[in-house]
Motif scaffolding. Structure first.
Motif, PDB file in Angstrom:
ATOM      1  N   LYS A  83      31.857  52.910  36.194  1.00  0.00           N
ATOM      2  CA  LYS A  83      33.185  53.574  36.031  1.00  0.00           C
ATOM      3  C   LYS A  83      33.867  53.398  37.513  1.00  0.00           C
ATOM      4  O   LYS A  83      34.991  53.046  37.370  1.00  0.00           O
ATOM      5  CB  LYS A  83      33.106  54.951  35.741  1.00  0.00           C
ATOM      6  CG  LYS A  83      34.688  55.571  35.496  1.00  0.00           C
ATOM      7  CD  LYS A  83      34.588  57.188  35.146  1.00  0.00           C
ATOM      8  CE  LYS A  83      35.835  57.704  35.239  1.00  0.00           C
ATOM      9  NZ  LYS A  83      35.889  59.241  34.841  1.00  0.00           N
ATOM     10  N   ARG A  84      33.081  53.523  38.440  1.00  0.00           N
ATOM     11  CA  ARG A  84      33.591  53.332  39.775  1.00  0.00           C
ATOM     12  C   ARG A  84      33.752  51.767  40.091  1.00  0.00           C
ATOM     13  O   ARG A  84      35.125  51.771  40.372  1.00  0.00           O
ATOM     14  CB  ARG A  84      32.549  53.699  41.004  1.00  0.00           C
ATOM     15  CG  ARG A  84      32.944  54.544  41.956  1.00  0.00           C
ATOM     16  CD  ARG A  84      32.086  55.245  43.034  1.00  0.00           C
ATOM     17  NE  ARG A  84      30.797  54.864  42.894  1.00  0.00           N
ATOM     18  CZ  ARG A  84      29.978  55.736  42.179  1.00  0.00           C
ATOM     19  NH1 ARG A  84      30.139  56.856  41.852  1.00  0.00           N
ATOM     20  NH2 ARG A  84      28.505  55.447  42.253  1.00  0.00           N
ATOM     21  N   GLU A  87      37.087  51.009  38.201  1.00  0.00           N
ATOM     22  CA  GLU A  87      38.338  51.483  38.649  1.00  0.00           C
ATOM     23  C   GLU A  87      38.782  50.683  39.854  1.00  0.00           C
ATOM     24  O   GLU A  87      39.973  50.570  40.323  1.00  0.00           O
ATOM     25  CB  GLU A  87      38.152  53.013  39.118  1.00  0.00           C
ATOM     26  CG  GLU A  87      37.978  53.812  38.112  1.00  0.00           C
ATOM     27  CD  GLU A  87      37.642  55.341  38.184  1.00  0.00           C
ATOM     28  OE1 GLU A  87      37.291  55.501  39.457  1.00  0.00           O
ATOM     29  OE2 GLU A  87      37.743  56.260  37.490  1.00  0.00           O
TER      30      GLU A  87
END
Length: 533
Positions: A83-84, A87
Motif C-alpha cells: 500500500k505504501r 501510494e
C-alpha cells in the motif's frame, strides 16, 4: 524428516525493509513432511484417533497455528508495504504527469489560436440538440479546464456574443434557461447576436422575463432573430428606437393562430443600422414596416405588389430573395421596370415576375419555379435584353432539358450552372439534361456544374459520371468544379464512386455529399436566409 515419523521445520529468512539485509526468523511448519502411515490414514479417512494419536494431532494443529500466525503477520506487513509503495507510485506518477504537462504543446498555443479552437466548440444553430446555455456547454465548458483557458475565453467577446433561447424544442421547458447565466454572459461581450424563439405551448411569463433580461442590452444587439407568438408581439414595442446597432433581422412565426389579429409590425422603422432583412410569413402575410431605403439584402415571402413597393425604395440592394405568395388578386399591370442598379444576386419564385425589373449589375440568378412553371425562356431572355447584365451564374429547379440548353446557348457569359431537383416526377427531364450536357459543344464555357437532389434521387449516376468525363476530356476543357448532392434515395454504385474519385485525383474540384450535409449545402445555392436551425 525425523526417522521416527515425527515432523520437521524449516528456517525462515526475511529481508529488512529498511536496509535490505536478511535475518533468521522462527522456524516455519512444513506440512509436506510425511508423519507416517497411520497419520496419513487419519488424514485421508474417517477413523477416530486413539488417545496417543489424539495428542499427536493436537500438537500438529498447535504448531500449524503458530506458523499460520507468523504467515498472517508477514502478509500484513507485505500488504502495508505494498500500500505504501502504491501510494508512493501514485504520488510520483502524478508528479511526473504534472511535469509532462509543462512540456505539453497546449501550453505553447498562442491565445489567438486558442480563440479559434474555442470558436469551433460553440453549438450549431442547425443542430437543435446542441442549443442551450448550460455550464456543461461551450463557451462555459472551456472556462472550467484551466485558469489560462478561462482567461482566454473570457477575453474573447466573439465566444459570448451569440445568445440562443429556443423554447419550442420539444425537450425544453420554460425553466431550461437561467437568467443569471444569461446576465453573466451579457457581461463578456460588447455586441450580441440574439436568437429568441418563443413557444405558445409553454408558460409565457418565464419567456417574457428572459426577453426583458436581453432587452436591458438592446443597444448592443447586432443581429436579431425572432420566432414570434401572439403573446410576444405586444412586447416588441420595447424595441422601438432601442436597437440602433442591429444590422441583421430575421422574423418567423410559430403558427397561423399567432398571426391572426396582427395587422402589422412597425417597431423596426428606426433601426438605423439595419441592412439585412429576412421575414418568413409562411401561414399568412403580416406587413413589417422597415427602413427599406438602406437595405442591402432582402429575403421575404409576400404578395408581388408588396415586393414591388419595397423594391422601388431600395437603391442599395445587392442581394434579393423574392418569394411571391399570398396573392389573391391578379398581378399589377406592367408599367415600367424597377431599376435595381446595384443588385448582384437575385432569387425569384416566379419567372414571370422577371419582367418587373431591370438589373444591369446582376451576376447570379436563381429561378425556383420547378417543373410546373410556364416557359422560363421568354422572361429570362427579356431580362437579359432589358438589363444587358453580366450574368455568370444560374440556378434552376427541375428545368426541362430543352429550355436549359436554349438558355445556355443564349448566355455566352454564363460559366456556372446549378440544377436543383425537387420533384421525383421530373427525374426524366433532369436525366435528359445530363445527357444533353454530355455533348461538350453545348455551353463549352461552363467551368462549374452542380446537381443537387432535394427529394429521393432517381438520377442516372453513371450518365452523370460520363457527362463529367466527356467535358473534362474535351479540347480546351473549361470544367473545373462539379458537385453531386443527394438528400435521400439510392446512392451511386461503387464503380461510379470510383470513377468520380478518379476525376477528383485528376484535378476536378468535386463535391460529393449526402443526407443532412447535402441539404445544408443546397440551402445556400438559392440565397435563402439560414438563421434558424
Amino acid at each position: 524428516m525425523n526417522s521416527d515419523g515425527g515432523f520437521s521445520q524449516s528456517v525462515l529468512l526475511s529481508r529488512c525493509s529498511t536496509c535490505g539485509a536478511f535475518s533468521i526468523g522462527p522456524k516455519r511448519f512444513d506440512p509436506s513432511v510425511a508423519f507416517g502411515a497411520r497419520h496419513s490414514t487419519l488424514l485421508n479417512g474417517n477413523e477416530p484417533p486413539d488417545e496417543s494419536e489424539f495428542l499427536f494431532v493436537r500438537s500438529v494443529v498447535s504448531k500449524t497455528e503458530a506458523s499460520l500466525a507468523g504467515l498472517d503477520a508477514e502478509i500484513a506487513n507485505l500488504q502495508a508495504n505494498l500500500k505504501r509503495s502504491e501510494e508512493e507510485r501514485a504520488a510520483l506518477f502524478s508528479y511526473q504527469t504534472r511535469n509532462r504537462a509543462i512540456l505539453s504543446p497546449l501550453r505553447r498555443i498562442p491565445p489567438e489560436l486558442l480563440r479559434e479552437i474555442f470558436s469551433w466548440t460553440l453549438p450549431l444553430l442547425k443542430n437543435p440538440g446542441e442549443v442551450g446555455h448550460g455550464i456543461g456547454q461551450s463557451p462555459w465548458l472551456v472556462t472550467q479546464i484551466s485558469s489560462r483557458w478561462r482567461a482566454v475565453s473570457l477575453s474573447t467577446p466573439s465566444l459570448w456574443s451569440r445568445i440562443t433561447i429556443d423554447y419550442p424544442l420539444s425537450h425544453r421547458t420554460s425553466s431550461t434557461y437561467s437568467p443569471s447565466l444569461i446576465r453573466a454572459q451579457l457581461g463578456y461581450s460588447r455586441t450580441f447576436r440574439i436568437h429568441f424563439y418563443a413557444s405558445q405551448e409553454m408558460n409565457f411569463r418565464p419567456q417574457l422575463e428572459m426577453f426583458k433580461v436581453l432587452l436591458e442590452h438592446s443597444s448592443r444587439w447586432e443581429e436579431l432573430s425572432l420566432g414570434l407568438t401572439a403573446e410576444m408581439v405586444p412586447t416588441l414595442v420595447a424595441l422601438r428606437d432601442q436597437i440602433p446597432s442591429v444590422r441583421r433581422l430575421w422574423i418567423q412565426w410559430s403558427s397561423l393562430d399567432d398571426q391572426i389579429g396582427v395587422r402589422s409590425i412597425d417597431y423596426f422603422q428606426t433601426a438605423s443600422s439595419l441592412v439585412d432583412v429576412g421575414i418568413f410569413n409562411e401561414y399568412r402575410f403580416v406587413p413589417v414596416l422597415l427602413p427599406v431605403y438602406q437595405l442591402t439584402r432582402y429575403d421575404i415571402d409576400c404578395p408581388l405588389d408588396e415586393h414591388l413597393r419595397i423594391l422601388e425604395q431600395t437603391p442599395n440592394l445587392v442581394e434579393a430573395r423574392i418569394d411571391i405568395g399570398f396573392d389573391e388578386q391578379p398581378w399589377p399591370n406592367f408599367v415600367e421596370a424597377i431599376d435595381l442598379l446595384c443588385l448582384q444576386r437575385m432569387s425569384i419564385s416566379h419567372s414571370e415576375a422577371l419582367k418587373y425589373f431591370r438589373v444591369p449589375a446582376l451576376e447570379e440568378l436563381a429561378v425556383l419555379e420547378g417543373k410546373d412553371s410556364p416557359d422560363l425562356l421568354p422572361p429570362f431572355l427579356s431580362l437579359l435584353d432589358r438589363s444587358s447584365c453580366p450574368l455568370r451564374r444560374l440556378c434552376l429547379v427541375s428545368p426541362t432539358a430543352h429550355t436549359t440548353a436554349r438558355i445556355l446557348q443564349c448566355s455566352p457569359l454564363l460559366t456556372e450552372l446549378i440544377i436543383l431537383h425537387d420533384d421525383e416526377d421530373s427525374s426524366d427531364e433532369v436525366n435528359a439534361l445530363i445527357a444533353t450536357l454530355t455533348n461538350p459543344t453545348i455551353a463549352p464555357h461552363l467551368h462549374l456544374i452542380f446537381f443537387g437532389c432535394e427529394v429521393e434521387s432517381h438520377l442516372d449516376y453513371m450518365a452523370y459520371l460520363e457527362m463529367l468525363k466527356s467535358r473534362r476530356t474535351a479540347e480546351n476543357c473549361a470544367l473545373k468544379s462539379a458537385a453531386l448532392l443527394i438528400a435521400a434515395g439510392p446512392k451511386p454504385e461503387s464503380a461510379t464512386i470510383s470513377g468520380l474519385h478518379a476525376l477528383r485525383e485528376e484535378g476536378l474540384d468535386l463535391l460529393l455529399l449526402e443526407g443532412g450535409k447535402a441539404v445544408d449545402e443546397m440551402d445556400s445555392w438559392d440565397y435563402r436566409t439560414v438563421l434558424r436551425h
